[in-house]
Design a protein around this motif. Structure first.
Motif, PDB file in Angstrom:
ATOM      1  N   SER A   2       0.823  -1.195   0.000  1.00  0.00           N
ATOM      2  CA  SER A   2       0.000   0.000   0.000  1.00  0.00           C
ATOM      3  C   SER A   2       0.856   1.244   0.000  1.00  0.00           C
ATOM      4  O   SER A   2       1.759   1.381   0.806  1.00  0.00           O
ATOM      5  CB  SER A   2      -0.908   0.001   1.236  1.00  0.00           C
ATOM      6  N   MET A   4       0.717   4.125   1.192  1.00  0.00           N
ATOM      7  CA  MET A   4       0.109   5.044   2.131  1.00  0.00           C
ATOM      8  C   MET A   4       1.116   6.047   2.665  1.00  0.00           C
ATOM      9  O   MET A   4       2.320   5.819   2.626  1.00  0.00           O
ATOM     10  CB  MET A   4      -0.493   4.272   3.316  1.00  0.00           C
ATOM     11  N   ALA A  16       0.382   4.761  10.015  1.00  0.00           N
ATOM     12  CA  ALA A  16      -0.475   5.209   8.911  1.00  0.00           C
ATOM     13  C   ALA A  16      -1.442   6.250   9.430  1.00  0.00           C
ATOM     14  O   ALA A  16      -1.957   6.136  10.523  1.00  0.00           O
ATOM     15  CB  ALA A  16      -1.255   4.014   8.344  1.00  0.00           C
ATOM     16  N   ASP A  35      -5.316  -2.076   9.915  1.00  0.00           N
ATOM     17  CA  ASP A  35      -5.622  -1.290   8.722  1.00  0.00           C
ATOM     18  C   ASP A  35      -6.900  -1.832   8.103  1.00  0.00           C
ATOM     19  O   ASP A  35      -7.088  -3.050   7.977  1.00  0.00           O
ATOM     20  CB  ASP A  35      -4.478  -1.375   7.710  1.00  0.00           C
ATOM     21  N   GLN A 203      -3.830   0.149  -5.149  1.00  0.00           N
ATOM     22  CA  GLN A 203      -2.947   0.513  -4.042  1.00  0.00           C
ATOM     23  C   GLN A 203      -3.347   1.859  -3.460  1.00  0.00           C
ATOM     24  O   GLN A 203      -3.400   2.039  -2.239  1.00  0.00           O
ATOM     25  CB  GLN A 203      -1.496   0.547  -4.518  1.00  0.00           C
ATOM     26  N   SER A 207      -4.912   2.578   0.249  1.00  0.00           N
ATOM     27  CA  SER A 207      -4.245   3.572   1.085  1.00  0.00           C
ATOM     28  C   SER A 207      -5.247   4.590   1.621  1.00  0.00           C
ATOM     29  O   SER A 207      -5.226   4.938   2.809  1.00  0.00           O
ATOM     30  CB  SER A 207      -3.154   4.292   0.271  1.00  0.00           C
ATOM     31  N   ASN A 210      -7.285   3.144   4.375  1.00  0.00           N
ATOM     32  CA  ASN A 210      -6.546   3.053   5.633  1.00  0.00           C
ATOM     33  C   ASN A 210      -6.420   4.402   6.333  1.00  0.00           C
ATOM     34  O   ASN A 210      -6.152   4.462   7.531  1.00  0.00           O
ATOM     35  CB  ASN A 210      -5.156   2.464   5.388  1.00  0.00           C
ATOM     36  N   GLU A 211      -6.598   5.469   5.584  1.00  0.00           N
ATOM     37  CA  GLU A 211      -6.488   6.810   6.156  1.00  0.00           C
ATOM     38  C   GLU A 211      -7.817   7.342   6.675  1.00  0.00           C
ATOM     39  O   GLU A 211      -7.860   8.419   7.294  1.00  0.00           O
ATOM     40  CB  GLU A 211      -5.905   7.769   5.102  1.00  0.00           C
TER      41      GLU A 211
END
Length: 317
Positions: A2, A4, A16, A35, A203, A207, A210-211
């Protein structure tokens, strides 16, 4: 895995933004199991495998496609994506979904409309009806978009990430089996003109997931909702299977099923590919050279390798 954004903490590990911990091990970025992308991949694995093993999907991957069922599948997708993309538009500025707003790159409703016009003609809208399973799916998406926007992430993830992976395999199988035009008519749904690299985009998308600023409880609810989304898709597959029982057996067959091939099962390209996947690259080369000596084997090997690669990519790309 990822791409990120990270920020270094005092101990030299990374964190992250809005996600779990990330660390470097031997130069490889390792994601934390907290995540969201990792939680979704792990938490939906079982139901994902069930969906892949429904009769409808297995027949599709073998190139056994009834054109009428393919059309009805597109109708179900049209109503599903209409609901989802209307709710995405409604929530495009919501902080728990906004980072995943990619209308130009991902939205499928207009592409499906072009496909339905190709299959049904200019008056396609008067000819299609939403099925009971698709209605339940669309109703759930609208309820989530209205009352729990964070859970909309689960539906977007389940559909769009699958479309960018295994969907590309299905496009090639369908085009060959139904002898559709090489210019792409009838298959616009699978064509993502706004995405140059599916792998890079996935990807980025993971990312962004995950944010998202979601607490652990909400992330778990997103995973539960993703499992529900898979169940809705399987209900649609089951519905199509029932319709298929009422149709004449004019299935378009792009290639024989591996269990229908004469001779030793070890000569089946599907079996060879499956064995090669667990035996290393040297075995891949050995099997490929053997099968590709036969002209028909060239076509079958390409089809089955593509199918396996596309489905595996859903998790690992």
């Amino acid at each position: 895995m990822s791409a990120m954004k990270t920020e270094e903490d005092a101990n030299g590990t990374s964190t992250a933004n809005g996600g779990g911990g990330v660390c470097e091990e031997g130069g490889v970025t390792v994601l934390s199991p907290t995540d969201l992308s990792e939680m979704l991949a792990a938490g939906t694995k079982e139901v994902h495998e069930k969906a892949e093993n429904t009769a409808f999907v297995k027949d599709f991957l073998k190139g056994r496609i009834h054109k009428e069922l393919f059309k009805l599948g597109h109708v179900a997708l049209f109503f599903t994506y209409s609901a989802m993309e209307e709710e995405i538009e409604r929530n495009k500025e919501h902080p728990q979904f906004a980072p995943l707003y990619f209308p130009h790159e991902l939205h499928r409703r207009d592409a499906l409309a072009r496909d339905l016009e190709f299959f049904y003609g200019e008056d396609w809208q008067s000819q299609i009806r939403i099925s009971p399973a698709a209605q339940r799916y669309a109703d759930r998406i609208r309820r989530v978009g209205r009352d729990q926007p964070a859970l909309l992430v689960a539906h977007a993830y389940t559909r769009y990430m699958g479309d960018l992976s295994g969907g590309q395999v299905l496009r090639k199988v369908a085009q060959r089996a139904m002898k559709l035009p090489p210019t792409g008519e009838g298959l616009n749904f699978y064509q993502f003109d706004g995405i140059h690299s599916a792998k890079a985009f996935k990807q980025l998308y993971r990312s962004r997931m995950n944010e998202l600023e979601l607490d652990t409880h909400t992330k778990r609810r997103v995973v539960e909702e993703a499992n529900l989304a898979f169940q809705f898709n399987m209900e649609i597959f089951g519905e199509l299977e029932e319709v298929g029982k009422t149709l004449q057996d004019d299935v378009l067959d792009a290639a024989p099923a591996h269990d229908e091939m004469p001779g030793d099962v070890s000569r089946c390209p599907y079996h060879a590919a499956k064995t090669a996947a667990s035996s290393g690259s040297s075995y891949v080369c050995q099997v490929a050279m053997t099968v590709l000596k036969n002209p028909s084997g060239q076509v079958l090997m390409a089809a089955w390798i593509a199918a396996l690669a596309g489905l595996a990519a859903w998790y690992f790309m």
